[in-house]
Write a protein that holds these residues in place. Structure first.
Motif, short mmCIF file in Angstrom:
data_model
loop_
_atom_site.label_atom_id
_atom_site.label_comp_id
_atom_site.label_asym_id
_atom_site.label_seq_id
_atom_site.Cartn_x
_atom_site.Cartn_y
_atom_site.Cartn_z
N PRO A 195 -46.52 -56.80 -74.32
CA PRO A 195 -47.26 -56.38 -75.45
C PRO A 195 -46.07 -55.40 -76.19
O PRO A 195 -45.07 -54.76 -75.53
N ALA A 196 -46.38 -55.23 -77.30
CA ALA A 196 -45.53 -54.27 -77.95
C ALA A 196 -45.69 -52.97 -77.79
O ALA A 196 -46.67 -52.52 -76.94
N GLY A 197 -44.37 -52.20 -77.41
CA GLY A 197 -44.21 -50.90 -77.06
C GLY A 197 -44.21 -50.81 -75.53
O GLY A 197 -44.00 -49.55 -75.24
N VAL A 198 -44.43 -51.61 -74.58
CA VAL A 198 -44.35 -51.62 -73.23
C VAL A 198 -43.02 -51.69 -72.74
O VAL A 198 -42.32 -52.56 -73.15
N VAL A 199 -42.39 -50.62 -72.07
CA VAL A 199 -41.12 -50.59 -71.77
C VAL A 199 -40.87 -51.47 -70.37
O VAL A 199 -41.73 -51.52 -69.52
N HIS A 200 -39.86 -52.37 -70.47
CA HIS A 200 -39.61 -53.22 -69.38
C HIS A 200 -38.43 -53.69 -69.21
O HIS A 200 -37.27 -53.64 -70.13
N ALA A 201 -37.96 -54.54 -68.08
CA ALA A 201 -36.44 -54.89 -67.94
C ALA A 201 -36.63 -56.51 -67.47
O ALA A 201 -37.79 -56.54 -66.91
N HIS A 202 -35.61 -57.04 -67.62
CA HIS A 202 -35.83 -58.46 -67.13
C HIS A 202 -34.56 -58.66 -66.03
O HIS A 202 -33.42 -58.10 -66.38
N LEU A 203 -34.79 -59.62 -64.99
CA LEU A 203 -33.75 -59.97 -64.24
C LEU A 203 -33.77 -61.39 -63.91
O LEU A 203 -34.83 -61.93 -63.67
N ALA A 204 -32.54 -62.33 -64.08
CA ALA A 204 -32.82 -63.49 -63.96
C ALA A 204 -32.25 -64.02 -62.38
O ALA A 204 -31.43 -63.50 -61.86
N PHE A 205 -33.00 -64.94 -62.13
CA PHE A 205 -32.80 -65.68 -60.56
C PHE A 205 -32.27 -67.02 -60.88
O PHE A 205 -33.28 -67.97 -61.42
N GLY A 206 -31.32 -67.32 -60.57
CA GLY A 206 -30.88 -68.68 -60.48
C GLY A 206 -30.38 -68.85 -62.10
O GLY A 206 -30.73 -67.96 -63.01
N PRO A 207 -29.39 -69.95 -62.43
CA PRO A 207 -29.26 -70.19 -64.00
C PRO A 207 -30.57 -70.18 -64.62
O PRO A 207 -31.39 -71.25 -64.50
N LEU A 257 -35.64 -66.74 -54.25
CA LEU A 257 -34.76 -67.30 -53.26
C LEU A 257 -34.66 -68.85 -53.71
O LEU A 257 -33.37 -69.26 -53.85
N LEU A 258 -35.58 -69.55 -53.86
CA LEU A 258 -35.63 -71.04 -54.08
C LEU A 258 -34.86 -71.19 -55.55
O LEU A 258 -34.14 -71.99 -55.62
N ALA A 259 -35.01 -70.39 -56.35
CA ALA A 259 -34.39 -70.28 -57.65
C ALA A 259 -32.85 -70.21 -57.64
O ALA A 259 -31.90 -70.72 -58.44
N SER A 260 -32.46 -69.44 -56.62
CA SER A 260 -31.06 -69.04 -56.34
C SER A 260 -30.47 -70.17 -55.37
O SER A 260 -29.29 -70.02 -55.13
N GLY A 261 -31.15 -71.09 -55.23
CA GLY A 261 -30.58 -72.43 -54.46
C GLY A 261 -30.81 -72.48 -52.93
O GLY A 261 -30.25 -73.07 -52.04
N GLY A 262 -31.60 -71.45 -52.38
CA GLY A 262 -31.88 -71.39 -50.94
C GLY A 262 -32.62 -72.37 -50.44
O GLY A 262 -33.36 -73.06 -51.13
N SER A 263 -32.30 -72.99 -49.31
CA SER A 263 -33.08 -74.29 -48.55
C SER A 263 -34.46 -73.52 -48.25
O SER A 263 -34.88 -72.30 -48.04
N VAL A 264 -35.43 -74.46 -48.05
CA VAL A 264 -36.76 -74.07 -47.67
C VAL A 264 -36.72 -73.51 -46.06
O VAL A 264 -37.51 -72.53 -46.07
N THR A 265 -36.00 -73.90 -45.31
CA THR A 265 -35.96 -73.11 -44.00
C THR A 265 -35.40 -71.74 -44.22
O THR A 265 -35.77 -70.85 -43.58
N ALA A 266 -34.30 -71.59 -44.63
CA ALA A 266 -33.82 -70.40 -45.04
C ALA A 266 -34.68 -69.58 -45.70
O ALA A 266 -34.69 -68.13 -45.24
N VAL A 267 -35.41 -69.88 -46.72
CA VAL A 267 -36.16 -69.11 -47.43
C VAL A 267 -37.60 -68.50 -46.57
O VAL A 267 -37.79 -67.46 -46.58
#
Length: 268
Positions: free
Chosen positions: A60-72, A208-218
């Motif tokens: 919504p308009a006026g809401v203060v927020h930040a973004h962080l990307a995981f994986g490309p 973690l999955l978006a970053s390339g982690g395996s299912v077992t590692a995640v």
């Protein structure tokens, strides 16, 4: 703390590198943000929202927020005037996306010719607003507690989601009784402690999955007893297996993940 007011210039398609951050800001227009790949994390003082591909987040308009990307990550975004808020939302909200809405967003953010045709662009934006009246808000926020003791526990578990200590044991670490902490978790987050921790672990699993982690590692990193328990919890929450999600097959069109809701994930 002062924040930047960002000016939005219509439809946008923005690539973000892994762990790239867009610092705290707000804008005068509403914004619909749709990751086409990667996972976008949206954070406010109230909580954190994880937005995987083929979901969207309304900011919504006026809401203060930040973004962080995981994986490309690539995000596609539309902006709407302050009066155009079909769901009457007052905080960031993750939305299920209809196939038509997905196509409209893709068209508006792909077609450079449309950007010079204000009338056609506005017609498609009206279609997007109409579709937004039909979508389902998904309760996927990880609420941020205000109480100092809960904040300490949240920090401990965000630093290590695999930490398996009980609320009694965590309470000893922060100097409070488990009964008090349990009551505060429900009062401040709307969830029981096990539900909140499960939400945290699933949120972390997406990144973690978006970053390339395996299912077992995640599974190990998120504190599950093994891959089978993780797969079951992930499937219950998102309607697909983590392996299929990571491989991108989920993007082909399953909508079962619309059932993901706060408190509906069970305890991990």
């Amino acid at each position: 703390m002062s924040t930047t007011c960002r000016v939005l210039h219509g439809p946008a398609r923005v690539p973000l590198a892994h762990r790239e951050r867009i610092e705290r800001h707000h804008h005068l227009e509403h914004q619909l943000v749709c990751p086409s790949r990667g996972v976008l994390e949206v954070s406010t003082p109230l909580g954190v929202w994880a937005v995987p591909p083929h979901r969207a987040v309304w900011i919504p308009a006026g809401v203060v927020h930040a973004h962080l990307a995981f994986g490309p990550t690539e995000v596609r975004a539309l902006s709407f005037g302050p009066r155009d808020n079909p769901l009457r939302l007052d905080r960031p909200t993750v939305l299920a996306v209809t196939p038509l809405l997905r196509e409209v967003v893709a068209c508006l953010t792909d077609d450079t010719e449309l950007r010079g045709d204000a009338r056609q662009r506005r017609n498609l934006e009206r279609v997007a607003l109409d579709q937004l009246r039909r979508v389902e808000p998904l309760a996927v926020c990880l609420p941020s507690p205000a109480d100092a003791r809960l904040r300490d526990i949240a920090r401990i578990l965000r630093d290590d989601p695999a930490d398996g200590r009980t609320l009694t044991e965590l309470g000893a670490a922060v100097g409070s009784a488990s009964r008090t902490l349990s009551r505060l978790f429900r009062a401040e987050t709307g969830m029981s402690f096990p539900q909140w921790r499960t939400q945290l672990r699933l949120h972390h699993a997406l990144t973690l999955l978006a970053s390339g982690g395996s299912v077992t590692a995640v599974a190990v990193a998120c504190g599950y007893s093994g891959p089978s328990a993780f797969i079951q919890s992930f499937r219950h929450a998102f309607g697909t297996t983590p392996g299929s999600y990571a491989a991108g097959s989920y993007a082909a069109g399953s909508h079962a993940a619309d059932s993901y809701a706060a408190g509906g994930t069970g305890a991990a």
